[in-house]
Motif scaffolding. Structure first.
Motif, short mmCIF file in Angstrom:
data_model
loop_
_atom_site.label_atom_id
_atom_site.label_comp_id
_atom_site.label_asym_id
_atom_site.label_seq_id
_atom_site.Cartn_x
_atom_site.Cartn_y
_atom_site.Cartn_z
N ALA A 115 50.99 -71.25 108.25
CA ALA A 115 50.12 -70.22 108.94
C ALA A 115 49.28 -69.80 107.75
O ALA A 115 47.80 -69.26 108.13
CB ALA A 115 50.97 -68.97 109.13
N VAL A 116 49.49 -69.75 106.74
CA VAL A 116 48.56 -69.63 105.64
C VAL A 116 47.07 -70.38 105.52
O VAL A 116 45.87 -69.99 105.76
CB VAL A 116 49.07 -69.54 104.37
N GLU A 117 47.29 -71.66 105.64
CA GLU A 117 46.20 -72.59 105.92
C GLU A 117 45.46 -72.47 107.16
O GLU A 117 44.17 -72.76 107.16
CB GLU A 117 46.65 -73.86 105.54
N ALA A 118 46.31 -72.07 108.12
CA ALA A 118 45.36 -72.04 109.51
C ALA A 118 44.50 -70.87 109.45
O ALA A 118 43.59 -70.73 110.23
CB ALA A 118 46.74 -71.79 110.57
N LEU A 119 44.90 -69.76 108.71
CA LEU A 119 43.83 -68.53 108.54
C LEU A 119 42.73 -68.95 108.17
O LEU A 119 41.59 -68.20 108.46
CB LEU A 119 44.52 -67.47 107.70
N TYR A 120 42.54 -70.02 107.28
CA TYR A 120 41.25 -70.39 106.62
C TYR A 120 40.69 -71.64 107.01
O TYR A 120 39.89 -72.35 106.38
CB TYR A 120 41.16 -70.17 105.22
N ALA A 121 41.18 -72.51 107.97
CA ALA A 121 41.09 -73.66 108.50
C ALA A 121 39.53 -73.69 109.18
O ALA A 121 39.24 -72.63 109.62
CB ALA A 121 42.05 -74.14 109.34
N PRO A 122 38.70 -74.83 109.07
CA PRO A 122 37.45 -74.74 109.84
C PRO A 122 37.56 -74.37 111.29
O PRO A 122 36.43 -74.43 111.84
CB PRO A 122 36.90 -76.23 109.24
N ASP A 123 38.67 -74.83 111.87
CA ASP A 123 38.64 -74.68 113.40
C ASP A 123 39.61 -73.62 113.75
O ASP A 123 40.13 -73.68 114.81
CB ASP A 123 39.09 -76.12 114.12
N SER A 124 39.92 -72.70 112.77
CA SER A 124 40.87 -71.51 113.11
C SER A 124 39.87 -70.66 114.23
O SER A 124 38.53 -70.57 114.53
CB SER A 124 40.84 -70.71 112.14
N THR A 125 40.84 -69.99 115.05
CA THR A 125 40.23 -68.98 116.08
C THR A 125 40.92 -67.95 115.93
O THR A 125 41.97 -67.52 115.18
CB THR A 125 40.48 -69.66 117.57
N PRO A 126 40.18 -66.67 116.55
CA PRO A 126 40.92 -65.38 116.64
C PRO A 126 42.47 -65.24 117.06
O PRO A 126 43.20 -64.52 116.54
CB PRO A 126 39.90 -64.57 117.64
N ILE A 127 42.58 -66.35 118.12
CA ILE A 127 43.94 -66.29 118.63
C ILE A 127 45.09 -66.84 117.73
O ILE A 127 46.15 -66.55 117.35
CB ILE A 127 44.13 -67.15 120.02
N VAL A 128 44.42 -68.06 116.79
CA VAL A 128 45.35 -68.53 115.91
C VAL A 128 45.55 -67.56 114.61
O VAL A 128 46.69 -67.57 114.28
CB VAL A 128 44.69 -69.92 115.55
N ALA A 129 44.41 -67.08 114.55
CA ALA A 129 44.69 -65.93 113.25
C ALA A 129 45.73 -64.53 113.64
O ALA A 129 46.49 -64.49 112.69
CB ALA A 129 43.32 -65.34 113.03
#
Length: 345
Positions: A166-180
């Motif tokens: 989850a931590v890496e997903a928060l700053y991934a280049p393809d993250s989205t508001p839903i993922v956040a």
């Protein structure tokens, strides 16, 4: 993908999911530690079980994958049921990658691999990963009661591994508001549940909340591009055979500390999830409170291995919000090796 989440779901739910997929001969996969649970699942399947293969090991060596593919073909299997943690799910994915067989995943840890189309194979001390929709399980059966057999430290490291997704997903280049949103909620659920599990490993409520958090964190990993943290952990696991979850737990706060200047929104989300002003400090100290290893040296890495790990990591591209030079990677890995506090002091 279908997801069923219910305490006591096994054994009736797995045969139902197999039947819904129209499968008639499934191979049950597990590792040596999960044989009892896998045998119970296999028994519940009755005539739909074509066999049980207990060959899963960490990091999915290609030779292990070859044996599982052979077992599936010999059994004339039309699907696989993966009963266990990330290693077992990873083995099922390796079979699916080669054969196209659908997977029903029955997680017994907080790995989250069951929610991703990511596969990994280790060959010649190098771990390769990729994405393919055919390795994404068709059904996932979450039964929190199956996680009760994990010892406290194993539960804690597995949960920290999920938090890293989850931590890496928060700053991934393809993250989205839903993922956040999912990432923040997943971290919140796990960070609250893990200390309760360590204090009382038999607590069903905490186990359920941790598995819920792992589900969310795994889905975040499946929806985004992995960065420096996962790259380093794949190198450490594939090249040096370090244990998967423990490695993620040690490396997580160090990579987050390195990336912190470039990811203020991710830090804000983690501060909310952890209810602290400094999430880097909290993630490191959470590991200390949970009693899990705090250094790569404790996991078997030597000081001489750090330079080789840097060289291997530099040999393949990865997405990251902040570029890292060889010296910077060396500093991150040395701090993780030595068990230093990533926030200073």
């Amino acid at each position: 993908m279908r997801v069923l989440f219910r305490s006591g779901a096994v054994p009736d739910a797995v045969p139902d999911e197999v039947a819904l997929l129209g499968l008639r001969r499934v191979l049950v996969l597990c590792d040596d530690h999960g044989l009892d649970t896998a045998r119970a699942v296999a028994a519940s399947l009755g005539d739909a079980c074509a066999g049980l293969h207990a060959g899963a090991v960490t990091h999915v060596p290609v030779e292990v994958a070859d044996l599982a593919v052979e077992a599936a073909r010999e059994a004339r299997a039309d699907g696989c049921v993966a009963v266990g943690g990330g290693s077992v799910t990873g083995l099922a994915k390796a079979v699916a990658l080669r054969t196209g067989l659908p997977i029903v995943a029955v997680p017994t840890t907080y790995a989250g691999s069951e929610m991703t189309p990511v596969w990994g194979l280790t060959e010649g001390a190098v771990k390769r990963t990729g994405r393919d929709p055919k390795v994404l399980p068709r059904s996932v059966v979450y039964d929190p009661l199956l996680t009760l057999t994990m010892p406290p430290v194993g539960s804690a490291t597995s949960g920290m591994n999920a938090i890293a997704h989850a931590v890496e997903a928060l700053y991934a280049p393809d993250s989205t508001p839903i993922v956040a949103l999912m990432a923040e909620e997943g971290v919140r659920a796990l960070a609250a549940a893990l200390p309760e599990i360590v204090a009382d490993p038999s607590g069903h409520d905490a186990r359920s909340r941790a598995l819920y958090g792992a589900w969310l964190c795994g889905a975040c990993l499946g929806a985004t591009t992995m960065g420096l943290h996962h790259k380093l952990c794949h190198v450490l696991g594939g090249t040096f055979d370090l244990p998967h979850a423990e490695t993620h737990a040690v490396v997580l706060p160090h990579v987050l500390a390195f990336n912190a200047p470039a990811v203020p929104e991710a830090l804000a989300a983690l501060s909310r999830a952890l209810d602290v002003p400094d999430p880097v400090r909290e993630l490191h100290e959470l590991g200390e409170r949970l009693g899990i290893p705090r250094s790569l040296a404790n996991l078997g890495l030597t000081a001489a291995d750090v330079d080789r790990a840097v060289d291997v990591a530099l040999g393949a591209p990865y997405a990251n919000p902040r570029p890292a030079s060889a010296d910077e990677l060396r500093a991150v890995l040395h701090a993780a090796w030595a068990g230093e506090r990533p926030y200073g002091g």
